[in-house]
Design an enzyme around this catalytic site. Structure first.
Site, PDB file in Angstrom:
ATOM      1  N   GLY A  58      -0.902   2.733   3.233  1.00 34.10           N
ATOM      2  CA  GLY A  58      -1.775   3.588   4.050  1.00 34.10           C
ATOM      3  C   GLY A  58      -2.713   2.708   4.856  1.00 34.10           C
ATOM      4  O   GLY A  58      -2.785   1.484   4.645  1.00 34.10           O
ATOM      5  N   LEU A  59      -3.447   3.338   5.750  1.00 28.29           N
ATOM      6  CA  LEU A  59      -4.365   2.611   6.626  1.00 28.29           C
ATOM      7  C   LEU A  59      -5.472   1.920   5.824  1.00 28.29           C
ATOM      8  O   LEU A  59      -5.750   2.299   4.678  1.00 28.29           O
ATOM      9  CB  LEU A  59      -5.014   3.594   7.603  1.00 28.29           C
ATOM     10  CG  LEU A  59      -4.084   4.239   8.642  1.00 28.29           C
ATOM     11  CD1 LEU A  59      -4.795   5.403   9.333  1.00 28.29           C
ATOM     12  CD2 LEU A  59      -3.618   3.194   9.664  1.00 28.29           C
ATOM     13  N   GLY A  68      -8.036   4.520   1.023  1.00 29.97           N
ATOM     14  CA  GLY A  68      -8.355   4.761  -0.391  1.00 29.97           C
ATOM     15  C   GLY A  68      -7.381   4.121  -1.369  1.00 29.97           C
ATOM     16  O   GLY A  68      -7.425   4.410  -2.570  1.00 29.97           O
ATOM     17  N   LYS A  69      -6.528   3.233  -0.892  1.00 29.90           N
ATOM     18  CA  LYS A  69      -5.504   2.613  -1.747  1.00 29.90           C
ATOM     19  C   LYS A  69      -6.118   1.884  -2.951  1.00 29.90           C
ATOM     20  O   LYS A  69      -5.743   2.128  -4.095  1.00 29.90           O
ATOM     21  CB  LYS A  69      -4.640   1.617  -0.937  1.00 29.90           C
ATOM     22  CG  LYS A  69      -3.925   2.235   0.245  1.00 29.90           C
ATOM     23  CD  LYS A  69      -3.132   1.212   1.035  1.00 29.90           C
ATOM     24  CE  LYS A  69      -3.936   0.122   1.688  1.00 29.90           C
ATOM     25  NZ  LYS A  69      -4.895   0.554   2.720  1.00 29.90           N
ATOM     26  N   SER A 125       0.801  -2.500   4.108  1.00 27.72           N
ATOM     27  CA  SER A 125       2.272  -2.573   4.283  1.00 27.72           C
ATOM     28  C   SER A 125       2.726  -1.592   5.368  1.00 27.72           C
ATOM     29  O   SER A 125       3.327  -0.557   5.075  1.00 27.72           O
ATOM     30  CB  SER A 125       3.010  -2.355   2.953  1.00 27.72           C
ATOM     31  OG  SER A 125       2.482  -1.324   2.166  1.00 27.72           O
TER      32      SER A 125
END
Ligand code: ADP
Length: 200
Positions: free
Chosen positions: A33-34, A38-39, A107
């Site tokens: 994710g961007l 919140g990763k 990624s």
């Protein structure tokens, strides 16, 4: 008895033996994710939740990997590729010894995630798309990176001056504007626990 003969030396200990020791199954949970979606927040929250349930995990995130293993890599296309290749190989080592690896990297392209998936192996790869919209990520901007990217101070910044290709086949999609950290963590936990729990 002949000396210098080690009949068992070539027999490496197989993964199931290690998984039995840990009473869990290895897996790589791959957050994509961007930036600021919140990763890392969710990976660390999930790690705590899994730990409290008795599971051994290892978070792989930018601060750890980019300052250590990959401190010789930048953000060109080649370096991003090599960054993810090494992370996938490390994730595979963890899952091969029964540990649950939680990888939290942007990624950004289908190709880069396809590479990770093929290194780790389909059965061990659980992809989570943290789909928080760009406008919210930019509003959060916890590290001030979006501001710098808009000013042109940072180039090739995903979402601003470099593309992000949303996954088409994620195992789970989590939009953090719809859930609190606790709710999102519970949702992910419910989705992954069957893959981690040792079969009876
Ligand atoms: P990433 O690892 O994707 O770059 P981070 O986890 O470092 O993102 O940052 C996400 C930011 O968004 C954090 O400051 C976090 O506190 C905030 N945030 C607000 N609501 C949520 C939510 N529901 N889930 C995850 N993060 C959230």
């Amino acid at each position: 008895m002949p000396t210098n003969i080690f009949p068992d030396r070539d027999k490496f200990l197989e993964r199931p033996a290690k998984e039995a020791l840990l009473k869990q199954k290895g897996l790589v949970i791959w957050f994509t994710g961007l930036s600021a979606s919140g990763k890392s927040t969710l990976a660390f929250a999930l790690e705590r939740k899994l730990y409290s349930e008795g599971f051994l995990t290892q978070v792989l995130d930018g601060d750890k990997i980019r300052n250590g293993l990959n401190n010789n890599l930048g953000f060109t296309a080649d370096d991003r590729n090599e960054n993810i290749r090494r992370i996938a190989e490390v994730g595979r080592l963890f899952s091969d010894c029964g540990v649950v690896a939680l990888s939290a990297f942007i990624s950004p392209t289908q190709a880069i995630r396809r590479m990770a998936r093929s290194i780790i192996g389909e059965a061990n790869f659980f992809e989570i798309f943290v789909s928080t919209p760009l406008s919210i990520c930019e509003e959060r901007d916890p590290k001030g990176l979006y501001k710098k990217a808009r000013q042109g101070v940072i180039q090739n910044f995903t979402g601003i001056s470099a593309p992000y290709e949303a996954p088409q086949n994620a195992s789970l999609v989590v939009d953090t504007t719809q859930y609190t950290v606790e709710e999102a963590t519970q949702k992910i936990y419910t989705a992954v626990i069957k893959k981690i729990r040792a079969s009876e």
